[in-house]
Design an enzyme around this catalytic site. Sequence first.
Site, PDB file in Angstrom:
ATOM      1  CG  HIS A 204      -8.948   1.899   1.659  1.00 11.84           C
ATOM      2  ND1 HIS A 204      -7.600   1.471   1.454  1.00 11.84           N
ATOM      3  CD2 HIS A 204      -8.852   2.207   2.841  1.00 11.84           C
ATOM      4  CE1 HIS A 204      -6.826   1.661   2.241  1.00 11.84           C
ATOM      5  NE2 HIS A 204      -7.408   2.289   3.248  1.00 11.84           N
TER       6      HIS A 204
ATOM      7  CE  LYS B  18      -6.283   5.909   2.397  1.00 11.84           C
ATOM      8  NZ  LYS B  18      -5.396   5.731   3.675  1.00 11.84           N
TER       9      LYS B  18
ATOM     10  CD  GLU C 178      -4.462  -1.572   2.093  1.00  9.59           C
ATOM     11  OE1 GLU C 178      -3.563  -2.064   2.468  1.00  9.59           O
ATOM     12  OE2 GLU C 178      -5.564  -1.136   2.730  1.00  9.59           O
TER      13      GLU C 178
ATOM     14  CG  ASP D 264      -7.926   2.527   9.466  1.00  7.58           C
ATOM     15  OD1 ASP D 264      -8.239   1.416   9.108  1.00  7.58           O
ATOM     16  OD2 ASP D 264      -7.257   3.343   8.848  1.00  7.58           O
TER      17      ASP D 264
ATOM     18  CG  HIS E 225      -6.185  -4.436   4.894  1.00  5.91           C
ATOM     19  ND1 HIS E 225      -5.058  -3.575   4.752  1.00  5.91           N
ATOM     20  CD2 HIS E 225      -5.205  -5.495   5.193  1.00  5.91           C
ATOM     21  CE1 HIS E 225      -4.010  -3.968   4.885  1.00  5.91           C
ATOM     22  NE2 HIS E 225      -4.095  -5.203   4.915  1.00  5.91           N
TER      23      HIS E 225
ATOM     24  CG  ASP F  88      -9.478   4.600   5.589  1.00  6.27           C
ATOM     25  OD1 ASP F  88      -9.945   3.497   6.002  1.00  6.27           O
ATOM     26  OD2 ASP F  88      -8.288   4.989   5.171  1.00  6.27           O
TER      27      ASP F  88
ATOM     28  CD1 TRP G 256      -2.509   1.807   0.356  1.00 12.77           C
ATOM     29  CD2 TRP G 256      -1.192   2.495   1.912  1.00 12.77           C
ATOM     30  NE1 TRP G 256      -3.015   2.999   0.731  1.00 12.77           N
ATOM     31  CE2 TRP G 256      -2.256   3.493   1.703  1.00 12.77           C
ATOM     32  CE3 TRP G 256      -0.355   2.902   3.071  1.00 12.77           C
ATOM     33  CZ2 TRP G 256      -2.148   4.808   2.257  1.00 12.77           C
ATOM     34  CZ3 TRP G 256      -0.413   4.012   3.695  1.00 12.77           C
ATOM     35  CH2 TRP G 256      -1.301   5.132   3.121  1.00 12.77           C
TER      36      TRP G 256
ATOM     37  CG  ASP H  71      -8.666  -0.972   4.238  1.00 15.67           C
ATOM     38  OD1 ASP H  71      -9.785  -0.631   4.729  1.00 15.67           O
ATOM     39  OD2 ASP H  71      -7.669  -0.939   4.992  1.00 15.67           O
TER      40      ASP H  71
ATOM     41  CG  ASP I  13      -5.462  -1.657   8.066  1.00 14.39           C
ATOM     42  OD1 ASP I  13      -4.911  -1.353   8.919  1.00 14.39           O
ATOM     43  OD2 ASP I  13      -5.410  -0.981   6.990  1.00 14.39           O
TER      44      ASP I  13
HETATM   45  C1  RNT Z   1      -3.768   2.581   4.744  1.00 17.31           C
HETATM   46  C2  RNT Z   1      -4.120   1.248   4.566  1.00 17.31           C
HETATM   47  C3  RNT Z   1      -3.021   0.479   4.770  1.00 17.31           C
HETATM   48  C4  RNT Z   1      -2.454   0.820   6.240  1.00 17.31           C
HETATM   49  C5  RNT Z   1      -1.569  -0.327   6.966  1.00 17.31           C
HETATM   50  C6  RNT Z   1      -0.956   0.086   8.196  1.00 17.31           C
HETATM   51  O1  RNT Z   1      -4.970   3.667   4.132  1.00 17.31           O
HETATM   52  O2  RNT Z   1      -5.144   0.894   5.063  1.00 17.31           O
HETATM   53  O3  RNT Z   1      -3.293  -0.849   4.942  1.00 17.31           O
HETATM   54  O4  RNT Z   1      -3.466   1.019   7.064  1.00 17.31           O
HETATM   55  O5  RNT Z   1      -0.582  -0.714   5.777  1.00 17.31           O
HETATM   56 ZN    ZN Z   2      -5.549  -1.348   4.835  1.00 14.53          ZN
END
Ligand code: RNT
Ligand code: ZN
Length: 409
Positions: free
Chosen positions: A263, A228, A226, A297, A287, A295, A185, A260, A327
């Site tokens: 994202h 986004k 990955e 997390d 993720h 986003d 990523w 993810d 994640d």
């Molecule tokens: C960032 C991505 C990525 C990170 C990790 C820490 O937006 O989601 O996966 O969160 O690599």
């Molecule tokens: Zn991620």
Amino acid sequence: MKNIAKNYEIAKEIYAEYGVDTDKAIEIARRTPISINCWQLDDLTGFENPDMKLSGGIEATGNAPGKPKNKDEYMKHLDTALSLIPGNTKLALHAVYSDTKGEKVDRNQLEPKHFAFWVDYAKDKKITLDFNPTYFSHEKADSGFTLASKDKEIRDFWIEHGKRSRIIGAYFGKELGVPCITNHWIPDGYKDTTIDKLGPRERLAESLDEIFSEPIDPKYNIDSVESKLFGIGSESYVVGSHEFYTNYVAYRNNCILCMDAGHYHPTEVISSKISSYLAFGKELMLHLSRPVRWDSDHVIVVDDELKAIMEEIVRNNALDKVHIGLDFFDASINRIAATVIGARNARKALLMALLEPTRMLKDAEYADNFTKRLALLEETKTLPFGLVWDKLCEMENVCGSEWINNDLF
Ligand code: RNT
Ligand code: ZN
């Protein structure tokens, strides 16, 4: 004290009425790997530099006490977390969790030996490993660009990091007997209206081609990329968008896509996308994250989307095609508990999906009996899931719901 055995017998009988074999569901839920993100435990600080400043537009907000002060403390916290997580566990590492024994080793110099202690740890704990190159939190990422940078020197630095990361991944896979997913990523993007959206994407494609140019046996390492939609500081344009990577994966066939859950646009969900990749025989990396308004997390909870993701994987018989990873990073609550809550929730949701009367539901659907499909779906919501989960935990020698009496709280 709960009577787990007796409760389980009752649950088993009830599920059998729906054609569901609870023993089999538990067995599959136990053996399916779930990859736990190592970075929730210390806000992605890692061991490279104790004063690490997180960059790349991702943030662990909050300042709960108890963040590990050094590697030893970190490892103890990890021990505690793992002792409370049932099932086949992978640990997803980031490149900044290297051990260079005090020597300054830059990201473009990392080697398997800097991660040898993780292999020993994994063998000891009977877990396996995934890997993530860290294309951020570094002066060479300060411009906001890495693999798509217009500066060749910057690009080359990160290409080398990507290449070395795959070698470390393959080392994990070889040592531990389970393929390592090395997830790439990058933060690259612009805050405001962007004129040349093509140039950076062409550069990214070229950088990736170079990183993946050396074939590695998928028995040892599988790369994922990955996508986004936006990040802090890349609100208007992200080079590695969903469309970019979807096309990259399809045309190059040298890596798989990582989706993810945080994202995408706020009403867009990854659960609805999974089958479109499976239709072409593609593997996927996930993720699992919880975006609250953005986003953010947050720690994953057993919500509709987490359940829907697991249902898609199970209903489509894709447990060997979809790699499940977590994640999230929340620094406002106890970080060990956050890791445990998220990891347990992922496996809970997986078990829920495995306990679904999928056969009956599909039969109703194929008979065009949509009334029955809906009625049945609703009935499944009150089946005694918790009694089966308690049984799984007991079989894993891990606390059931009584884990909340742990002194983490
Ligand atoms: C960032 C991505 C990525 C990170 C990790 C820490 O937006 O989601 O996966 O969160 O690599
Ligand atoms: Zn991620």
